[in-house]
Motif scaffolding. Structure first.
Motif, short mmCIF file in Angstrom:
data_model
loop_
_atom_site.label_atom_id
_atom_site.label_comp_id
_atom_site.label_asym_id
_atom_site.label_seq_id
_atom_site.Cartn_x
_atom_site.Cartn_y
_atom_site.Cartn_z
N HIS A 95 10.24 -1.23 -7.62
CA HIS A 95 9.14 -2.06 -8.08
C HIS A 95 7.87 -1.24 -8.27
O HIS A 95 7.70 -0.18 -7.65
CB HIS A 95 8.91 -3.20 -7.09
CG HIS A 95 10.07 -4.14 -6.99
ND1 HIS A 95 10.40 -5.01 -8.00
CD2 HIS A 95 11.01 -4.31 -6.02
CE1 HIS A 95 11.48 -5.70 -7.65
NE2 HIS A 95 11.87 -5.30 -6.46
N ASP A 96 6.98 -1.75 -9.11
CA ASP A 96 5.74 -1.03 -9.39
C ASP A 96 4.51 -1.90 -9.12
O ASP A 96 3.39 -1.53 -9.48
CB ASP A 96 5.71 -0.52 -10.82
CG ASP A 96 5.89 -1.63 -11.86
OD1 ASP A 96 6.05 -2.81 -11.46
OD2 ASP A 96 5.89 -1.33 -13.07
N GLY A 97 4.72 -3.03 -8.48
CA GLY A 97 3.61 -3.91 -8.13
C GLY A 97 4.10 -5.08 -7.33
O GLY A 97 5.31 -5.31 -7.20
N VAL A 98 3.16 -5.83 -6.76
CA VAL A 98 3.50 -6.96 -5.90
C VAL A 98 2.77 -8.21 -6.37
O VAL A 98 1.58 -8.16 -6.70
CB VAL A 98 3.13 -6.66 -4.43
CG1 VAL A 98 3.24 -7.92 -3.56
CG2 VAL A 98 4.02 -5.55 -3.86
N LYS A 111 0.30 -7.78 0.67
CA LYS A 111 -0.73 -6.75 0.47
C LYS A 111 -0.42 -5.50 1.29
O LYS A 111 -0.65 -4.37 0.84
CB LYS A 111 -2.11 -7.30 0.83
CG LYS A 111 -2.62 -8.32 -0.18
CD LYS A 111 -4.13 -8.56 -0.05
CE LYS A 111 -4.51 -9.16 1.27
NZ LYS A 111 -5.96 -9.43 1.36
N ALA A 112 0.12 -5.70 2.50
CA ALA A 112 0.48 -4.54 3.33
C ALA A 112 1.63 -3.76 2.71
O ALA A 112 1.66 -2.52 2.75
CB ALA A 112 0.83 -5.00 4.74
N ILE A 113 2.60 -4.48 2.13
CA ILE A 113 3.72 -3.80 1.47
C ILE A 113 3.23 -2.97 0.29
O ILE A 113 3.61 -1.80 0.12
CB ILE A 113 4.76 -4.84 1.00
CG1 ILE A 113 5.46 -5.48 2.20
CG2 ILE A 113 5.79 -4.20 0.06
CD1 ILE A 113 6.24 -6.74 1.87
N ALA A 114 2.36 -3.56 -0.54
CA ALA A 114 1.81 -2.82 -1.68
C ALA A 114 1.02 -1.61 -1.22
O ALA A 114 1.11 -0.53 -1.81
CB ALA A 114 0.93 -3.75 -2.52
N GLY A 140 -1.25 5.94 -3.88
CA GLY A 140 -0.01 5.37 -3.37
C GLY A 140 -0.09 3.89 -3.09
O GLY A 140 0.78 3.34 -2.41
N ILE A 141 -1.11 3.22 -3.60
CA ILE A 141 -1.29 1.78 -3.38
C ILE A 141 -0.89 1.04 -4.66
O ILE A 141 -1.52 1.22 -5.71
CB ILE A 141 -2.74 1.45 -3.00
CG1 ILE A 141 -3.16 2.23 -1.76
CG2 ILE A 141 -2.90 -0.05 -2.75
CD1 ILE A 141 -4.62 2.10 -1.40
#
Length: 392
Positions: A95-98, A111-114, A140-141
């Motif tokens: 994945h490239d986003g949340v 948000k913590a995962i991203a 890296g966010i």
């Protein structure tokens, strides 16, 4: 009532990009495109996962060629293990986003995962202390799109995530400026199905954010103004949203109040949140409900430091008794009207928790924003009063 507008909708860019209004969820795929997200991980909670709104969101993403997957292994008070599982899902799906879709628990976990998706240090190394956020690699966010389905935490406009560290049962705030979602879809129709008790608890959470920010001793006049209007919206619309949940305007104004509270509390929070966090981590209480229960006890404790401010707030809110006591009386009446219990004992917190909870409250980062400096003994006394129902 002064809240009469042709349409309760709008596009805002404060404190981030917000698409506000009924039906705006249809813009989810467009928001992904604007954020450069092609393979979103949709993070929600187990309660929302089977609901039609999630299936419809996934279908909308698929229709627009976005390879989305869902992650819903999130506790009501997210723990570190939830984030670890989410990171595995994020990596597995490339994945490239949340997309964070839900209430505060999904928002915090997502948000913590991203945030952690491109970091190399343990998550606890980025706790909101001193300048620990500078340890993170901002590249890296992963970008986050937020879709709130409750009106309370305001986490959709926050730069942090509250995660429980299972090793010591403490709630820790993980912070970085780039944790702020890049786009928010604030669609009040998504909150219409909330039952009255959840509407009340989350709405009181929104009030606690604006109220504690307003009382915080720190200097931030922008947040002060937002907090004051956020309290007014809660006064005008929380009872209506609780009693008549199908009222889209009431839902919209409470959703706005929620985002306003979280915008305002960058000015600071206080003992309400410092007391609430240990109750949630030790007894599993609902965060907003706990804030609502302890609210009047903290206000009375802080009277000497906040009397002038809350007298001014009482005037702005148009209370019949425009004084500190009048403000506290309004809080008590509002709690009763929307069904909030008067004591912590009624929500499963007894005196046995005090020896462990009091030092945790003192160490909580929110404690430093209380209008009066706190001690362990004062927290012990406040917990006892809130458990037994003694305001004086």
């Amino acid at each position: 009532m002064i809240d009469t507008y042709p349409s309760v909708t709008g596009n805002w860019n404060f404190p981030t990009k917000i698409r506000f209004g009924a039906g705006r969820i249809k813009e989810l795929a467009e928001a992904c495109g604007a954020a450069g997200i092609e393979r979103p991980l949709l993070v929600t909670d187990p309660g929302l996962k089977p609901l039609p709104m999630i299936a419809e969101a996934l279908a909308l993403l698929e229709k627009n060629g976005l390879a989305a997957a869902i992650f819903a292994d999130v506790h009501p008070n997210p723990v570190g293990a939830d984030v670890e599982l989410g990171l595995k899902a994020f990596a597995r799906g490339k994945h490239d986003g949340v997309i964070v879709f839900g209430g505060g628990s999904a928002m915090d976990a997502g948000k913590a995962i991203a945030f952690m998706s491109g970091q190399t240090r343990p998550m606890w190394d980025y706790e909101d202390r001193e300048d620990w956020w500078t340890r993170a690699d901002p590249k890296g966010i992963a970008p986050v799109i937020a879709v709130p389905t409750t009106a309370g935490t305001g986490s959709e406009v926050g730069r942090a995530a509250v995660i429980t560290d299972e090793s010591d049962h403490t709630k820790k705030i993980i912070f970085h400026p780039k944790m702020m979602p890049v786009d928010v879809i604030a669609d009040p129709e998504l909150t219409i199905g909330l039952p009255p008790h959840i509407t009340a608890a989350t709405g009181m959470d929104a009030l606690s954010h604006s109220l504690e920010a307003f009382c915080s001793p720190f200097w931030h006049p922008l947040a002060q103004g937002v907090a004051l209007e956020g309290m007014r919206l809660c006064k005008e619309w929380l009872p209506e949203a609780t009693k008549r949940g199908s009222n889209v305007d009431a839902r919209a104004f409470m959703m706005a109040a929620s985002s306003m509270g979280a915008t305002a509390f960058q000015k600071g929070l206080g003992a309400m949140h410092a007391m609430s966090h240990p109750c949630s981590s030790l007894r599993g209480t609902h965060h907003g409900l706990t804030n609502a229960v302890v609210m009047p006890y903290v206000l009375v404790h802080n009277q000497k430091a906040v009397e002038e401010k809350l007298t001014a707030a009482a005037r702005y809110l148009g209370l019949k008794n425009q004084s500190f006591n009048g403000f506290v009386d309004w809080v008590l009446a509002l709690r009763e009207e929307v069904g909030i219990p008067h004591t912590l004992k009624e929500i499963g917190v007894d005196t046995d928790v005090i020896p462990e909870a009091a030092p945790m409250a003192l160490e909580d980062p929110c404690s430093g924003g209380n209008p009066l400096p706190m001690t362990r003994g004062e927290y012990e006394t406040l917990y006892a009063k809130a458990i037994e129902g003694k305001l004086a």
